[in-house]
Motif scaffolding. Structure first.
Motif, short mmCIF file in Angstrom:
data_model
loop_
_atom_site.label_atom_id
_atom_site.label_comp_id
_atom_site.label_asym_id
_atom_site.label_seq_id
_atom_site.Cartn_x
_atom_site.Cartn_y
_atom_site.Cartn_z
N LEU A 172 -2.48 -0.10 -6.96
CA LEU A 172 -3.49 0.84 -7.54
C LEU A 172 -4.55 1.15 -5.74
O LEU A 172 -4.52 2.53 -5.18
CB LEU A 172 -4.37 0.70 -8.32
CG LEU A 172 -3.75 1.95 -9.79
CD1 LEU A 172 -4.71 1.43 -10.67
CD2 LEU A 172 -3.63 3.18 -9.65
N ASN A 173 -5.01 -0.33 -5.24
CA ASN A 173 -5.76 -0.18 -4.54
C ASN A 173 -4.46 0.39 -3.31
O ASN A 173 -5.22 0.98 -2.00
CB ASN A 173 -6.59 -1.17 -4.00
CG ASN A 173 -6.91 -1.89 -4.65
OD1 ASN A 173 -7.59 -0.66 -5.42
ND2 ASN A 173 -7.39 -2.82 -5.85
N TYR A 174 -3.62 -0.48 -3.06
CA TYR A 174 -2.65 0.40 -2.03
C TYR A 174 -2.50 1.70 -1.50
O TYR A 174 -2.76 2.41 -1.07
CB TYR A 174 -1.61 -0.72 -1.73
CG TYR A 174 -0.85 -0.72 -1.11
CD1 TYR A 174 -0.82 -0.83 0.46
CD2 TYR A 174 0.92 0.07 -1.06
CE1 TYR A 174 0.33 -0.32 1.61
CE2 TYR A 174 1.91 0.32 -0.44
CZ TYR A 174 1.31 0.15 1.36
OH TYR A 174 2.65 0.07 2.26
N GLN A 175 -2.18 1.84 -2.77
CA GLN A 175 -1.59 3.09 -3.08
C GLN A 175 -3.42 4.60 -2.31
O GLN A 175 -2.69 5.73 -1.80
CB GLN A 175 -1.18 3.74 -4.15
CG GLN A 175 -0.06 5.48 -4.78
CD GLN A 175 -1.36 6.57 -4.54
OE1 GLN A 175 -2.92 6.64 -5.22
NE2 GLN A 175 -1.01 7.69 -4.20
N GLY A 176 -3.77 4.05 -2.67
CA GLY A 176 -5.55 5.21 -2.07
C GLY A 176 -5.00 4.68 -1.04
O GLY A 176 -5.71 6.15 -0.45
N TYR A 177 -4.80 4.17 0.03
CA TYR A 177 -4.80 4.09 1.17
C TYR A 177 -3.26 5.18 1.96
O TYR A 177 -3.48 5.37 2.64
CB TYR A 177 -4.67 3.01 1.70
CG TYR A 177 -5.15 2.31 3.03
CD1 TYR A 177 -6.30 2.54 3.46
CD2 TYR A 177 -4.33 2.61 3.66
CE1 TYR A 177 -6.51 2.38 5.64
CE2 TYR A 177 -3.96 2.48 5.47
CZ TYR A 177 -5.55 2.35 6.01
OH TYR A 177 -5.77 2.27 7.50
N TYR A 237 4.17 -8.06 1.04
CA TYR A 237 3.26 -8.69 0.73
C TYR A 237 2.13 -8.47 1.87
O TYR A 237 1.00 -8.42 2.07
CB TYR A 237 3.42 -9.15 0.70
CG TYR A 237 1.93 -10.67 0.10
CD1 TYR A 237 1.66 -10.98 -1.17
CD2 TYR A 237 2.01 -11.61 0.78
CE1 TYR A 237 0.31 -11.75 -1.01
CE2 TYR A 237 0.53 -12.47 1.34
CZ TYR A 237 -0.05 -12.11 -0.01
OH TYR A 237 -1.74 -12.84 -0.25
N LEU A 238 2.52 -8.68 3.35
CA LEU A 238 1.73 -8.25 4.45
C LEU A 238 1.60 -7.55 4.36
O LEU A 238 0.61 -7.34 4.82
CB LEU A 238 3.04 -8.95 5.54
CG LEU A 238 3.30 -9.98 5.84
CD1 LEU A 238 4.82 -10.73 6.30
CD2 LEU A 238 2.24 -11.60 5.26
N LYS A 275 -7.33 -5.63 4.63
CA LYS A 275 -7.49 -5.74 5.86
C LYS A 275 -8.25 -4.94 6.54
O LYS A 275 -9.84 -4.65 6.55
CB LYS A 275 -6.95 -6.16 6.73
CG LYS A 275 -7.62 -7.32 7.94
CD LYS A 275 -7.05 -8.13 8.53
CE LYS A 275 -8.21 -8.75 10.19
NZ LYS A 275 -7.13 -9.26 10.61
N ASN A 276 -7.73 -3.46 7.54
CA ASN A 276 -7.92 -2.30 7.63
C ASN A 276 -9.12 -1.56 6.74
O ASN A 276 -9.78 -1.20 6.92
CB ASN A 276 -6.52 -1.40 7.91
CG ASN A 276 -5.87 -2.12 9.47
OD1 ASN A 276 -6.04 -2.80 9.60
ND2 ASN A 276 -4.40 -1.75 8.92
N MET A 277 -8.81 -1.59 6.13
CA MET A 277 -9.59 -0.63 4.59
C MET A 277 -11.09 -1.79 5.05
O MET A 277 -12.35 -1.16 4.74
CB MET A 277 -9.54 -0.71 3.33
CG MET A 277 -7.59 0.07 3.09
SD MET A 277 -7.37 0.47 1.12
CE MET A 277 -7.94 -0.29 0.04
N GLN A 278 -11.10 -3.06 5.20
CA GLN A 278 -11.95 -3.81 4.81
C GLN A 278 -13.04 -3.46 6.20
O GLN A 278 -14.42 -3.35 5.99
CB GLN A 278 -12.74 -5.27 4.07
CG GLN A 278 -11.61 -5.48 3.11
CD GLN A 278 -11.26 -7.00 2.93
OE1 GLN A 278 -11.14 -7.28 4.01
NE2 GLN A 278 -11.38 -7.30 1.58
#
Length: 170
Positions: free
Chosen positions: A38-43, A126-127, A134-137
């Protein structure tokens, strides 16, 4: 339309954090994978379809549950996640959709590649997710730093007036 199909149990078994959770509780491992995706999809904005085998469950029917922006599929009795993914790729690849399939199952990778989809291993996914996180942070930290400066809080005219005062000699 861009799709990412994820072979759920293959990914859970391949990622150390999830495979550890799997030892204690299958449901927790599934939920953690859903949360990560879900977090990944948002990006990424890809349509993510997470597929879990239910082929050994007597009398099970294919179900689709939607969690925010992710479809979670549980296959029907006698249908593996691999078969569902192959069927999906076969159906949608001719309609000029970009389809990526995340699995480390070599045979499955070979089949989806032969049908025109893009394969991505569990480790590569995974990577990719860790780099995205990391980019989002970093972007969040940049925005926080910019917001905490006085110049971020003042309008352009006020900033110009202050700059003129600063440069004035008394």
């Amino acid at each position: 339309m861009e799709y990412l199909l994820v072979d759920g149990y293959n990914i859970i078994n391949a990622w150390p954090e999830l495979s550890e959770m799997l030892k204690d509780n299958l449901e927790d491992a599934r939920w953690k994978l859903i949360e990560i995706l879900l977090n990944y999809q948002g990006y990424t904005k890809e349509k993510i379809i997470l597929v879990f085998d239910a082929h050994l469950v007597k009398g099970s029917r294919e179900t689709c549950e939607r969690y925010d922006r992710i479809d979670v599929i549980f296959t029907k009795e006698n249908e593996s996640a691999d078969h569902y993914i192959e069927r999906f790729v076969h159906h949608y690849i001719d309609k000029s959709h970009k389809i990526r399939v995340a699995t480390s199952d070599f045979l499955e990778q070979t089949i989806v590649l032969s049908k025109g989809a893009i394969r991505i291993s569990a480790k590569e996914l995974y990577l990719e997710i860790m780099n995205t996180k990391k980019n989002m942070q970093e972007k969040t930290e940049e925005k926080t730093i910019k917001r905490n400066t006085i110049s971020a809080r003042l309008e352009g005219n006020t900033l110009k007036a202050l700059e003129n005062l600063r440069r004035r000699k008394f």
